[in-house]
Design a protein around this motif. Structure first.
Motif, PDB file in Angstrom:
ATOM      1  N   MET A 216      -8.610  -5.590  -5.342  1.00  0.00           N
ATOM      2  CA  MET A 216      -9.664  -5.940  -4.424  1.00  0.00           C
ATOM      3  C   MET A 216      -9.091  -6.370  -3.075  1.00  0.00           C
ATOM      4  O   MET A 216      -9.566  -5.940  -2.038  1.00  0.00           O
ATOM      5  N   THR A 217      -8.071  -7.201  -3.056  1.00  0.00           N
ATOM      6  CA  THR A 217      -7.578  -7.782  -1.810  1.00  0.00           C
ATOM      7  C   THR A 217      -7.141  -6.720  -0.820  1.00  0.00           C
ATOM      8  O   THR A 217      -7.608  -6.706   0.317  1.00  0.00           O
ATOM      9  N   PHE A 218      -6.233  -5.832  -1.228  1.00  0.00           N
ATOM     10  CA  PHE A 218      -5.772  -4.829  -0.289  1.00  0.00           C
ATOM     11  C   PHE A 218      -6.858  -3.820   0.039  1.00  0.00           C
ATOM     12  O   PHE A 218      -6.932  -3.334   1.168  1.00  0.00           O
ATOM     13  N   ASP A 219      -7.711  -3.523  -0.936  1.00  0.00           N
ATOM     14  CA  ASP A 219      -8.779  -2.549  -0.703  1.00  0.00           C
ATOM     15  C   ASP A 219      -9.668  -2.952   0.464  1.00  0.00           C
ATOM     16  O   ASP A 219     -10.044  -2.121   1.282  1.00  0.00           O
ATOM     17  N   VAL A 220     -10.007  -4.238   0.562  1.00  0.00           N
ATOM     18  CA  VAL A 220     -10.881  -4.666   1.651  1.00  0.00           C
ATOM     19  C   VAL A 220     -10.166  -4.550   2.993  1.00  0.00           C
ATOM     20  O   VAL A 220     -10.780  -4.158   3.995  1.00  0.00           O
ATOM     21  N   LEU A 221      -8.883  -4.837   3.037  1.00  0.00           N
ATOM     22  CA  LEU A 221      -8.128  -4.673   4.287  1.00  0.00           C
ATOM     23  C   LEU A 221      -8.095  -3.206   4.706  1.00  0.00           C
ATOM     24  O   LEU A 221      -8.266  -2.882   5.884  1.00  0.00           O
ATOM     25  N   LYS A 222      -7.880  -2.328   3.741  1.00  0.00           N
ATOM     26  CA  LYS A 222      -7.856  -0.897   4.037  1.00  0.00           C
ATOM     27  C   LYS A 222      -9.221  -0.411   4.517  1.00  0.00           C
ATOM     28  O   LYS A 222      -9.311   0.335   5.487  1.00  0.00           O
ATOM     29  N   THR A 223     -10.271  -0.867   3.853  1.00  0.00           N
ATOM     30  CA  THR A 223     -11.624  -0.464   4.246  1.00  0.00           C
ATOM     31  C   THR A 223     -11.947  -0.942   5.661  1.00  0.00           C
ATOM     32  O   THR A 223     -12.494  -0.182   6.476  1.00  0.00           O
ATOM     33  N   VAL A 224     -11.612  -2.187   5.954  1.00  0.00           N
ATOM     34  CA  VAL A 224     -11.861  -2.706   7.301  1.00  0.00           C
ATOM     35  C   VAL A 224     -11.050  -1.918   8.327  1.00  0.00           C
ATOM     36  O   VAL A 224     -11.564  -1.520   9.375  1.00  0.00           O
TER      37      VAL A 224
END
Length: 106
Positions: A1-9
């Motif tokens: 979840m953590t890296f996924d949100v950074l990538k999405t942003v």
């Protein structure tokens, strides 16, 4: 979840680079240029400091989120992504902060 949100942003920020400034807050920051982005980073950093001094943990988390977001806008402005920062953190892992700082060019 953590890296996924950074990538999405980061992906969203990249998509906003060419958008109309009237259509998106991020597009308007890109359109205004680096000084406007730097001003927002400084503003959010100051608000983060104040939230910390107030000892309000929820407010602190929200201000750090704003600071991270605007820092990501700055990275995107320069064609960089969170992965670039994560690679630098990985490079520094296991190195004393004193040694890492001493290794930087003067």
């Amino acid at each position: 979840m953590t890296f996924d949100v950074l990538k999405t942003v980061a992906d969203t920020l990249e998509a906003r680079r060419e958008a109309s400034p009237q259509s998106s807050y991020v597009a308007s920051l890109f359109h205004k240029g680096e000084d406007a982005i730097l001003k927002k980073v400084a503003e959010e950093a100051a608000e983060t400091i104040m939230a910390s001094k107030d000892k309000d943990k929820l407010h602190l988390v929200r201000e750090v989120a704003d600071l991270w977001f605007h820092t990501m806008v700055l990275l995107a402005y320069h064609g960089l992504r969170p992965e670039d920062v994560l690679m630098e953190l990985h490079r520094r892992e296991g190195i004393s902060g004193i040694d890492e700082k001493a290794s930087r060019p003067s």
